[in-house]
Design a protein around this motif. Sequence first.
Motif, PDB file in Angstrom:
ATOM      1  N   ILE A 172       0.815  -8.507   8.070  1.00 57.62           N
ATOM      2  CA  ILE A 172       0.889  -7.154   7.872  1.00 57.62           C
ATOM      3  C   ILE A 172       1.365  -5.154   7.896  1.00 57.62           C
ATOM      4  CG2 ILE A 172      -0.225  -7.134   9.673  1.00 57.62           C
ATOM      5  CD1 ILE A 172      -3.159  -5.240   9.160  1.00 57.62           C
ATOM      6  N   ILE A 173       2.454  -6.287   9.038  1.00 60.03           N
ATOM      7  CA  ILE A 173       3.823  -4.980   9.651  1.00 60.03           C
ATOM      8  C   ILE A 173       4.912  -4.416   7.636  1.00 60.03           C
ATOM      9  CG2 ILE A 173       5.781  -4.619  10.273  1.00 60.03           C
ATOM     10  CD1 ILE A 173       4.369  -5.874  13.235  1.00 60.03           C
ATOM     11  N   GLU A 174       5.076  -5.827   7.532  1.00 63.20           N
ATOM     12  CA  GLU A 174       5.675  -5.950   5.476  1.00 63.20           C
ATOM     13  C   GLU A 174       5.035  -5.359   4.631  1.00 63.20           C
ATOM     14  OE1 GLU A 174       6.489  -9.557   5.230  1.00 63.20           O
ATOM     15  OE2 GLU A 174       8.014  -9.572   6.321  1.00 63.20           O
ATOM     16  N   LYS A 175       3.271  -5.094   4.794  1.00 60.14           N
ATOM     17  CA  LYS A 175       2.691  -5.085   3.945  1.00 60.14           C
ATOM     18  C   LYS A 175       2.430  -3.340   4.579  1.00 60.14           C
ATOM     19  CE  LYS A 175      -2.552  -4.333   1.781  1.00 60.14           C
ATOM     20  NZ  LYS A 175      -3.431  -5.490   2.204  1.00 60.14           N
ATOM     21  N   ALA A 176       2.180  -2.544   4.910  1.00 61.10           N
ATOM     22  CA  ALA A 176       2.363  -1.531   6.155  1.00 61.10           C
ATOM     23  C   ALA A 176       3.307  -0.940   6.216  1.00 61.10           C
ATOM     24  CB  ALA A 176       2.095  -1.467   7.343  1.00 61.10           C
ATOM     25  N   CYS A 177       4.424  -1.094   5.787  1.00 56.55           N
ATOM     26  CA  CYS A 177       5.933  -0.984   5.702  1.00 56.55           C
ATOM     27  C   CYS A 177       6.386  -0.291   4.167  1.00 56.55           C
ATOM     28  CB  CYS A 177       7.001  -1.619   5.954  1.00 56.55           C
ATOM     29  SG  CYS A 177       8.667  -0.863   5.900  1.00 56.55           S
ATOM     30  N   ASP A 178       5.854  -1.636   3.153  1.00 59.00           N
ATOM     31  CA  ASP A 178       5.786  -1.312   1.443  1.00 59.00           C
ATOM     32  C   ASP A 178       5.198  -0.558   1.377  1.00 59.00           C
ATOM     33  OD1 ASP A 178       6.841  -4.936   0.918  1.00 59.00           O
ATOM     34  OD2 ASP A 178       7.568  -3.215   2.452  1.00 59.00           O
ATOM     35  N   THR A 183      -3.104   0.263   6.842  1.00 57.05           N
ATOM     36  CA  THR A 183      -3.247  -0.510   6.490  1.00 57.05           C
ATOM     37  C   THR A 183      -3.856  -1.705   7.158  1.00 57.05           C
ATOM     38  OG1 THR A 183      -0.997  -0.984   5.039  1.00 57.05           O
ATOM     39  CG2 THR A 183      -2.309  -2.739   6.060  1.00 57.05           C
ATOM     40  N   VAL A 184      -5.188  -2.177   7.177  1.00 54.78           N
ATOM     41  CA  VAL A 184      -5.899  -2.912   7.941  1.00 54.78           C
ATOM     42  C   VAL A 184      -5.521  -4.277   8.291  1.00 54.78           C
ATOM     43  CG1 VAL A 184      -7.994  -2.850   8.525  1.00 54.78           C
ATOM     44  CG2 VAL A 184      -7.100  -1.109   7.497  1.00 54.78           C
ATOM     45  N   SER A 185      -6.196  -4.886   9.416  1.00 51.78           N
ATOM     46  CA  SER A 185      -5.298  -6.561   9.347  1.00 51.78           C
ATOM     47  C   SER A 185      -7.222  -6.965   9.372  1.00 51.78           C
ATOM     48  CB  SER A 185      -5.219  -6.742  10.370  1.00 51.78           C
ATOM     49  OG  SER A 185      -5.890  -6.506  12.084  1.00 51.78           O
ATOM     50  N   GLU A 186      -7.002  -8.750   8.597  1.00 51.72           N
ATOM     51  CA  GLU A 186      -7.862  -9.315   8.864  1.00 51.72           C
ATOM     52  C   GLU A 186      -8.785  -9.438  10.821  1.00 51.72           C
ATOM     53  OE1 GLU A 186      -6.018 -12.466   6.909  1.00 51.72           O
ATOM     54  OE2 GLU A 186      -6.489 -13.586   9.212  1.00 51.72           O
ATOM     55  N   PRO A 187     -10.096  -9.417  10.494  1.00 54.29           N
ATOM     56  CA  PRO A 187     -10.607  -9.472  12.315  1.00 54.29           C
ATOM     57  C   PRO A 187      -9.607  -9.986  12.865  1.00 54.29           C
ATOM     58  CG  PRO A 187     -11.840 -10.032   9.924  1.00 54.29           C
ATOM     59  CD  PRO A 187     -10.841 -10.045   9.496  1.00 54.29           C
ATOM     60  N   PRO A 206       2.452   3.809   8.836  1.00 56.90           N
ATOM     61  CA  PRO A 206       3.902   3.501   9.270  1.00 56.90           C
ATOM     62  C   PRO A 206       4.789   5.188   9.100  1.00 56.90           C
ATOM     63  CG  PRO A 206       3.823   2.687   6.621  1.00 56.90           C
ATOM     64  CD  PRO A 206       2.020   3.552   7.570  1.00 56.90           C
ATOM     65  N   VAL A 207       5.939   5.242  10.351  1.00 50.78           N
ATOM     66  CA  VAL A 207       5.992   6.627  10.165  1.00 50.78           C
ATOM     67  C   VAL A 207       7.825   5.882   9.918  1.00 50.78           C
ATOM     68  CG1 VAL A 207       6.844   8.069  11.954  1.00 50.78           C
ATOM     69  CG2 VAL A 207       5.292   6.887  12.419  1.00 50.78           C
ATOM     70  N   ARG A 223      10.477   4.150  11.128  1.00 50.40           N
ATOM     71  CA  ARG A 223      11.045   4.640  11.977  1.00 50.40           C
ATOM     72  C   ARG A 223      10.707   3.121  13.349  1.00 50.40           C
ATOM     73  NH1 ARG A 223       9.838   9.971  14.224  1.00 50.40           N
ATOM     74  NH2 ARG A 223      10.699   9.545  16.794  1.00 50.40           N
ATOM     75  N   GLY A 224       8.730   2.800  12.623  1.00 46.43           N
ATOM     76  CA  GLY A 224       7.797   2.162  13.199  1.00 46.43           C
ATOM     77  C   GLY A 224       6.214   2.354  12.946  1.00 46.43           C
ATOM     78  N   PHE A 225       5.676   2.153  13.762  1.00 44.74           N
ATOM     79  CA  PHE A 225       4.221   2.001  13.752  1.00 44.74           C
ATOM     80  C   PHE A 225       3.545   2.337  14.241  1.00 44.74           C
ATOM     81  CE2 PHE A 225       5.747  -1.569  10.835  1.00 44.74           C
ATOM     82  CZ  PHE A 225       5.369  -0.994   9.636  1.00 44.74           C
ATOM     83  N   THR A 226       2.874   3.084  14.175  1.00 46.06           N
ATOM     84  CA  THR A 226       1.041   3.954  15.033  1.00 46.06           C
ATOM     85  C   THR A 226       0.025   2.929  14.531  1.00 46.06           C
ATOM     86  OG1 THR A 226       0.108   5.577  13.525  1.00 46.06           O
ATOM     87  CG2 THR A 226       1.785   6.333  15.435  1.00 46.06           C
ATOM     88  N   VAL A 227       0.016   2.626  15.868  1.00 41.71           N
ATOM     89  CA  VAL A 227      -1.700   1.259  15.745  1.00 41.71           C
ATOM     90  C   VAL A 227      -2.671   1.599  16.701  1.00 41.71           C
ATOM     91  CG1 VAL A 227      -1.560  -1.407  15.902  1.00 41.71           C
ATOM     92  CG2 VAL A 227       0.542  -1.082  15.248  1.00 41.71           C
TER      93      VAL A 227
END
Length: 714
Positions: A172-178, A183-187, A206-207, A223-227
């Motif tokens: 999910i990190i790779e998906k959000a970056c791309d 982006t939302v994860s599975e449960p 992503p930032v 740069r990173g992610f807010t979660v």
Amino acid sequence: MQRISKLWITVIVLVSAAVSCVVYYAIAANIDAGNFELFKRAVDDHAAVIEGELDSNFDQVYDLARLFDSVEDVTADNFSSFMKDIFEKHPSFYAFEWLPRVKYSKKTEFELTARKKAILPDYYIFEKSGDKNIPVPARDEYFPVYYRQSRARRDFRVEGFDLASEAVRRKIIEKACDTGAITVSEPIVLISEVEKGVKAIMVLMPVYHGNPKTLQARRANLRGFTVGLFRVKNIFDESFRRKDSLYKSAVFDIQIQGLPQDKRMLYRHVPSGIVEHSKLNYVKTIEVAGLTLNIKAVPAMSYFSERRGLAAFFGAAGVFTIVSLLGGFIVSIKTYNAQMEIEVAEKTMYLLESEKKYRQLVDLSREGIWAVDKDNRTTFVNRAMADMLGYTADDMAGASFFDFIGYESDVKGQHSLKYQTQPWENDRMEVILRRKDGKEITAAVSMVFITDESGRYAGSISAISDITRRKEMDDKLKKSLAEKDILLKEVHHRVKNNLQIVSGMLGMQMDYVSDSRYYRMFEDCQRRIQAIAHVHEQIYLSEGFTNINMREYVTQLTDGYFRNFRIHNKSVAVKIAIDNIDLGIDIAIPCGLIINELVTNILKHAFPAESVCVENEQCQVDIAIHSLDEKIDKAAPEEKLSQSEMIPPYAQMLELIISDNGAGFPEGVDFKNSKGLGMQIVNILVEQLEGTIWLDSAARGSKFSINFENKRTV
């Protein structure tokens, strides 16, 4: 004969009961079908509430990302302050985190910096091995938890935990970056609440450094992610509190589309004590942040039984009565076949009874019934019609229909009735009827014309309703709308006056300011307030209350500047070239403030003491607003493609240009990262308009161009 009669009676009762049951279930099924449509609409409404609740929660992650996007070095205090009120407003939030991107070459330096900043005295990047925390092995990059704000502090800490150490989270990190989007994860099951089995979803935004447009640029400049971690049950429970009827009368299954069967279920709601309908269900699909949710709703049996009413029962009872009477009539014919005289007498009695029932039915109708002959003489009125005019049926018998029509309706009535050229066409109209007491009422008349065998007009039957009260209510409603228009206009007038008062108070305060810097600050604030006040003045002076003519607004806005400003003994002229464009107040105010800031900046800095204008050339400021749609239509064929690619086909794009022939914008200064308040305000307002701004450094003087969408409201 008695045995035959008993047999027929038994058959009639059985047939009547069977037909009544069929009718009962047919009516009930029809009512249930209508109620199921209402149920589906209610589910659609509830799905919209769920979608709004999810968007509201996800927006907080987006807002947090904007904080990191706008501030290079966000401190722990900045992060905590930003989270202060969010947990109170959104009970579904479990925690917020900031995950910086740490390359392997910077890992040791990053950990030392975190310890110096007291994130944790023993801060280091780790991953999980069973129940133990172990240092991470060498990898190209890490995404450790740096800042973390949870709803309730617990002994278990995850600061430093590398989310990319697990395959699911890494994906999910790779998906959000791309994608560059939320982006939302599975449960997932929260680590600190494993024993409770609490399901949650992880939302990442992503930032980046800068504003990368391509996939390669996003991967390079991440740069990173807010979660955000959200308890799923809390989100949906919050939405159900707004829909109590469905909360108690339907089973809801909310699943994520596209996941394996064992991972799809996100939430299940089963009210206590209900029995699900075995054959009916409705599935509504919604899209939120790239997540497709299937909301399956199964109504309870009680949902239909409570709404069915007595219509089916009365329908079945009526059919039973009719079938029984019909059967009795047949039995009567069979039984008394030999007695012709009695049979004729019974038929005559039956017809008389039917006519009596018909007349009773017509008399019981709440709508007036009026029948006339070919000379428009009254042949029949029911009780409702007579009561409507204050007469008795006998009083009205033989009277002309026109004797009861008021003067205002006389001509129309004569045309529609007396001189009807095609009487076989039905007529609907409004007439003024005169009551016995002299009062006039407004009535809606629906006529059915009757013809004889040769097709000539033979009379008419009219259904008449008293609509006097409805007409009065319509007049009151029109008057009320006019009063509300006046009130809304007065509100804009008072807002403008109040803003002028604030502007005047700032002017009075400026008289006591000796420091020129503060004096200019007050002066700038005064101009900004006046820019907003001009918007409300334009609305007050306009016919409507939604749109503002930008040509008039900008002319009025800049008139004061160029009437009072003289820069180093130079006069500055303004040239306004604005299309006949109307903007809503939510777009006009940011536009006015942008123009105010940029024009003020030009008047302050573009024309210094030394001459920058060509000899005999007047110093000039140009302000233009035009539609890019029209510009593309008029462009040469070879130019249209490149320009069209810049403009979404569904939007009306506008271009605001502010330029001068002065000294120009200083070289080496990035206006998007300017420390000056004016340019900061301009950039914020452009972002508010969801537009783009750029500076044409090749042009003489300075030229700012701003493209934005004119979002029309209906």
